[in-house]
Design an enzyme around this catalytic site. Structure first.
Site, PDB file in Angstrom:
ATOM      1  N   SER A 286       0.815  -1.212   0.000  1.00 35.59           N
ATOM      2  CA  SER A 286       0.000   0.000   0.000  1.00 35.59           C
ATOM      3  C   SER A 286       0.854   1.271   0.000  1.00 35.59           C
ATOM      4  O   SER A 286       1.516   1.578  -0.987  1.00 35.59           O
ATOM      5  CB  SER A 286      -0.958  -0.047   1.200  1.00 35.59           C
ATOM      6  N   ASP A 297      10.134   5.390 -10.117  1.00 35.34           N
ATOM      7  CA  ASP A 297       9.695   6.027 -11.359  1.00 35.34           C
ATOM      8  C   ASP A 297      10.492   7.277 -11.690  1.00 35.34           C
ATOM      9  O   ASP A 297      10.705   7.604 -12.866  1.00 35.34           O
ATOM     10  CB  ASP A 297       8.209   6.385 -11.264  1.00 35.34           C
ATOM     11  N   LYS A 311      -0.635  -4.175  -3.263  1.00 32.09           N
ATOM     12  CA  LYS A 311      -1.931  -3.596  -2.874  1.00 32.09           C
ATOM     13  C   LYS A 311      -2.003  -2.165  -3.386  1.00 32.09           C
ATOM     14  O   LYS A 311      -1.308  -1.283  -2.894  1.00 32.09           O
ATOM     15  CB  LYS A 311      -2.120  -3.602  -1.351  1.00 32.09           C
TER      16      LYS A 311
END
Length: 530
Positions: A286, A297, A311
């Protein structure tokens, strides 16, 4: 009861069908209410309607996704405590040793410390009643020691060998729950922070830890998110903000009835420069995946470990009239490149939560090449264009297999039968003053304390008392780890829980790899495509 559950399940399926056919909301709610009325008034036997209603709600939510959940009114406060970052009570860390409540430490600045409660004290009376014996468990302690701020509790304390009990009247107060397990310098230039959860106070705690480490000379950071199951989305955004420059996306969320919401950094973070390594594993979920995904990224740091949990669903709390709460999935979150990290739950919740066992069975914890990502899930990082993948967790830049160097059945039994805690708590009870005298601070203890042969002989005796079948060959394989864990638990009981992590960090291969990567600028830059 089986017939009732069948009716409830039938209602659920009809509700889902009605929703798919775009039935009017009034029709579905009336159908459910009418059915409950019919059961309550015409069923052959008496029924527990509150329980039946809860079972219906739980079944409905379970049919949606694995993370939508129902929380009963009596459990809401407890469920929220860790994320809110505080609870109300007397402020002690405790263990139950032979049916007795043993104080491991008093929370600094908390009510117990203020009146003089000390590590090693045994709580044997609470409000005049005996507080020992078979009735004593974690639930008993929570029920009797926690309570509303401003209320009083009278404790009878046995200290050392003193036959007389010491009475303490304690006024309960708000007790902070730290989300950072520990932070320290691993060498003169590299700092380490381990975050346990993403609570309301996590950003503030992180900034404080970061400032302290910088004052000690930190230039690079190891940020440990292993086993971190997540928490608040807003906190994940706040922590992501610490590592990125201004006007960079950390995450965006979107759902059928939840408009796209983009979370952009509003400042240069407190650690947006300097080498960064993030540690993740299958327990990182999460909010952990939001932060590690954003860092990956943007090519901001190197991720080391194993594929994260997967998740990517956002839950929103809805309060019910009786004080119960529904945490309903309302959106999916996406990393800055657009990756949705949520793994599939098409086969149902039961299969979904077996995923970790399946990863173990097909060797994913030990071999990176056992993980296959289709080209359809391929994405490219925003700075260097490196290939990353979505669709089931964050895959680290450097894979580290689970460490089985010391793993034996003997070690498993020693842990399972609580031999470590029993031995270490007894040892500290008998030797606390000697330890403090010989090692006036933790740093000296960490450098010089050794678990000797005499201690190991006593440890084996405790193992025998606990019914552990000893195996010399397995013991030889696990000895180094056993001694390290004994030392770490002793440190925890003499000082605090964060010292446990500092001791075991010495033999942590993932931390060693992080240090290696940070110290090699060439390798660090190569991984990030620079």
């Amino acid at each position: 009861m089986k017939k009732i559950l069948f009716v409830i399940l039938l209602i659920i399926s009809q509700l889902c069908l009605a929703q798919n056919q775009k039935a009017k909301p009034s029709e579905t709610t009336q159908k459910l209410a009418t059915t409950m009325y019919i059961i309550d008034n015409f069923y052959v036997d008496s029924t527990d309607m509150p329980k039946l209603t809860e079972e219906a709600i739980i079944a409905m939510l379970k049919s949606l996704d694995p993370h939508s959940a129902y929380i009963a009114a009596k459990d809401v406060q407890k469920a929220n405590e860790e994320l809110v970052g505080s609870f109300e009570g007397i402020g002690v860390t405790f263990q139950i040793l032979r049916d007795t409540i043993l104080v491991v430490s008093a929370v600094p600045g908390g009510p117990s410390e203020k009146v003089g409660i000390m590590a090693g004290d045994r709580i044997v009376k609470i409000d005049g009643e005996d507080a020992f014996g078979k009735k004593v468990n974690n639930e008993y302690v929570t029920k009797h020691l926690r309570g509303e701020k401003g209320t009083k509790v009278l404790l009878g304390i046995k200290r050392g060998d003193d036959p007389e009990l010491i009475d303490f009247e304690i006024v309960r107060d708000k007790i902070p729950l730290n989300s950072i397990n520990t932070y320290f310098m691993v060498d003169k230039k590299i700092g380490y922070i381990k975050l346990d959860k993403f609570s309301q106070q996590s950003v503030e705690e992180f900034e404080k830890a970061l400032k302290d480490l910088k004052n000690q000379g930190m230039q690079s950071l190891i940020f440990d998110l292993r086993g971190n199951s997540g928490g608040y989305l807003q906190t994940a955004f706040g922590l992501g903000n610490e590592f990125l420059g201004k006007d960079k996306m950390v995450v965006f969320t979107e759902g059928l009835r939840a408009p796209k919401q983009v979370f952009m950094t509003d400042k240069n973070g407190d650690f947006c420069e300097g080498r960064l390594v993030v540690l993740i594993d299958e327990g990182s979920a999460s909010a952990s995946e939001i932060v590690s995904g954003a860092i990956q990224d943007w090519d901001r740091g190197v991720l080391i470990g194993r594929r994260s949990f997967g998740k990517g669903l956002v839950q929103r709390p809805f309060n019910l009239p009786d004080g119960a709460q529904i945490r309903l999935t309302t959106a999916r979150y996406h990393t800055p490149t657009g990756r949705c990290i949520q793994r599939s739950y098409e086969k149902g919740s039961e299969e979904y939560f077996k995923e970790m066992t399946k990863r173990l069975e097909h060797g994913e914890y030990y071999h990176a090449d056992s993980i296959q990502f289709p080209d359809s899930l391929k994405y490219y990082t925003l700075t260097s264009g490196r290939t990353v993948y979505g669709g089931g967790g964050i895959m680290p830049d450097i894979f580290m297999p689970a460490d089985t160097t010391y793993s034996t059945k003997l070690l498993t039994d020693l842990i399972r039968k609580t031999v470590f805690n029993t031995y270490c708590v007894d040892y500290v009870l008998k030797n606390r003053e000697t330890i403090k005298k010989n090692y006036p601070d933790f740093e000296k203890f960490n450098k010089k304390f050794k678990v000797d042969d005499a201690m190991m002989d006593d440890f084996k005796k405790v193992a025998d008392q606990k019914g552990v079948k000893w195996n010399d060959e397995q013991f030889e394989r696990s000895t180094e780890w056993i001694q390290l864990r004994i030392k770490a638990i002793i440190a925890q009981n003499v000082w605090d829980i964060d010292k446990f992590y500092q001791v075991v960090a010495k033999e942590d291969k993932m931390i060693d790899k992080a240090i290696e990567i940070i110290n090699s600028k060439k390798e660090y830059d190569k991984i990030l495509g620079n």
